[in-house]
Scaffold this motif. Structure first.
Motif, short mmCIF file in Angstrom:
data_model
loop_
_atom_site.label_atom_id
_atom_site.label_comp_id
_atom_site.label_asym_id
_atom_site.label_seq_id
_atom_site.Cartn_x
_atom_site.Cartn_y
_atom_site.Cartn_z
N SER A 95 37.26 35.80 38.81
CA SER A 95 37.55 34.68 39.73
C SER A 95 38.88 34.98 40.23
O SER A 95 39.78 35.73 39.81
CB SER A 95 37.70 33.47 39.10
OG SER A 95 38.81 33.45 38.06
N HIS B 113 35.77 21.54 31.81
CA HIS B 113 34.25 21.73 31.85
C HIS B 113 33.98 22.51 30.39
O HIS B 113 35.16 22.79 29.65
CB HIS B 113 33.66 22.51 32.82
CG HIS B 113 34.12 24.17 32.85
ND1 HIS B 113 35.36 24.50 33.29
CD2 HIS B 113 33.53 25.20 32.22
CE1 HIS B 113 35.36 25.61 33.15
NE2 HIS B 113 34.31 26.13 32.49
N HIS C 115 37.45 23.49 28.24
CA HIS C 115 38.63 24.38 28.85
C HIS C 115 39.00 24.01 29.91
O HIS C 115 38.01 23.66 30.85
CB HIS C 115 38.25 25.88 28.48
CG HIS C 115 37.04 26.44 28.97
ND1 HIS C 115 35.82 26.06 28.29
CD2 HIS C 115 36.98 27.15 29.87
CE1 HIS C 115 34.84 26.65 29.14
NE2 HIS C 115 35.40 27.32 29.93
C1 SIN Z 1 37.58 30.70 36.26
O1 SIN Z 1 37.74 32.22 36.10
O2 SIN Z 1 38.39 30.20 36.66
C2 SIN Z 1 36.66 30.04 35.46
C3 SIN Z 1 36.21 30.80 34.06
C4 SIN Z 1 35.52 29.64 33.11
O3 SIN Z 1 36.17 28.59 32.86
O4 SIN Z 1 34.73 30.00 32.53
#
Ligand code: SIN
Ligand code: CO
Length: 388
Positions: free
Chosen positions: A123, A134, A197
């Motif tokens: 990301s 989530h 998280h």
């Molecule tokens: C992220 O990289 O922003 C999300 C990764 C995750 O929460 O699974």
């Protein structure tokens, strides 16, 4: 890999300690899991990948046309110039299949079965960007690749946990924070399945997520029974040659359930069948269209190797193998092959060697079964000739 060697990646824990105390149980923060980590991919390169048709990507904009607006790729060149200054994230799936340096990162995770690893998602977030609080149903290692991200963790969740009313995203309505850390490049956070998280970018931020494959019980039952059903003759049916007289004619009695269980168990207890299905299922490629096979004659393969050609695993291929009594089964990108036990070292070579060439294949090239296997894997696209 020695299970008792401390690993920097695990903050000095051995694989044995990590598996015993953390894996699927509790989070682990590792500062400098990858010391002096430099992202092999720049934000621009990641954005470039999201323009490709064959790549899965998403943009999540916290204050978009609706809260947490989701846009799906492939994107156009100008998609990014129109985004707000902050609070958005671009996520690109399975980058390991497109960028060899990202695939190499997975070598550090060889203390876990490779067929359990799904992909590396990357990301990029503008400051303030995140995908909302989530939980995921699989384990994840979150490696900070660039910039800084504040990770907050919360409660354990399940399918009863309340979610925001959103058509596409599963964002928790209630996040009960228990801990938080600021991660810098090279730091890594392991999270077990179902732990809430929430990561928020502090600055321009890239996060690498190593995700795992864990089929749901529902997928296992549906797919396994579909697989078994192909092999069952129509005459194999519920049978009750031991039927006893008496009882209410409308009542389904306990002995009927026993017979039914017997019918099911007969197939569930067939290890060959179960292994054949499981290996095929766990090695299904994410992008089968990226496996372009080549039809080659035995003599052409020999000649190419004699001339110095090298075979490598296609980055989209998934390989695993298993023992079935004296025999072996190789699973290559969703297909299983039963092989003689004498091919064990060849299977290890196929699954592990950085490249296959005339030298390391020499002991095998004279054996018909080995030769045929190589040709089949080339035809299927799991093996391909290296470019140089
Ligand atoms: C992220 O990289 O922003 C999300 C990764 C995750 O929460 O699974
Ligand atoms: Co997540």
């Amino acid at each position: 890999m020695n299970a008792d060697t401390p690993l920097q990646l695990l903050g000095g824990l051995t694989p044995r300690q990590f598996l015993r105390d953390y894996w699927q149980k509790k989070p682990l923060l590792v500062r400098q899991a990858f010391p002096d980590f430099e992202s092999p991919l720049s934000p621009d390169e990641l954005a470039g990948l999201s323009l490709e048709d064959c790549v899965e990507s998403r943009l999540i904009i916290e204050h978009g046309v609706q809260p947490w607006e989701l846009r799906r790729g492939p994107f156009a060149e100008d998609s990014f110039s129109q985004l707000p200054e902050r609070d958005w994230t671009l996520l690109v799936q399975a980058v390991d299949q497109f960028v060899p340096e990202v695939a190499e990162l997975l070598e550090h995770f060889r203390f876990l079965p490779s067929w359990r690893i799904d992909d590396v998602m990357i990301s990029y977030a503008a400051p303030g960007g995140g995908v909302g609080p989530h939980f995921d149903n699989y384990d994840v290692f979150l490696l900070q690749g660039h910039g800084h991200r504040r990770w907050r963790i919360g409660q354990m969740c399940d399918s009863d946990s309340a979610l925001l009313d959103h058509p596409d995203l599963r964002i928790l309505a209630d996040f009960q924070q228990t801990d938080e850390w600021l991660l810098a490049p090279g730091d890594m956070l392991y999270l077990p399945p179902r732990l809430a998280h929430y990561g928020i970018a502090e600055d321009d931020c890239m996060t690498y997520s190593v995700g795992f494959r864990a089929p749901s019980a529902s997928e296992v039952l549906v797919h396994f029974t579909d697989f078994v059903a192909q092999f069952l003759p129509d005459e194999e049916r519920y049978a009750d040659a031991d039927l006893q007289p008496g009882g209410e004619p409308q009542q389904i009695q306990a002995d009927a359930l026993q017979r039914l269980r017997g019918l099911l168990n007969q197939h569930l207890q067939d290890d060959r069948l179960l292994m054949a299905w499981f290996g095929q299922f766990m090695t299904e490629p994410r992008y089968p269209e990226l496996l372009q096979g080549e039809d080659l004659q035995a003599s052409q393969l020999q000649q190419a190797l004699d001339e110095g050609a090298m075979l490598v695993r296609n980055p989209s291929a998934r390989l695993a193998w298993a023992e079935l009594g004296d025999e072996l089964m190789l699973f290559a990108s969703g297909q299983g092959r039963l092989l003689g036990g004498e091919l064990r070292e060849l299977l290890q070579l196929l699954c592990q060697a950085p490249a296959l060439h005339a030298d390391n294949l020499a002991p095998w090239l004279q054996q018909k079964e080995a030769h045929t296997l190589l040709l089949e894997l080339i035809k299927q696209g799991s093996l391909e000739f290296a470019d140089e």
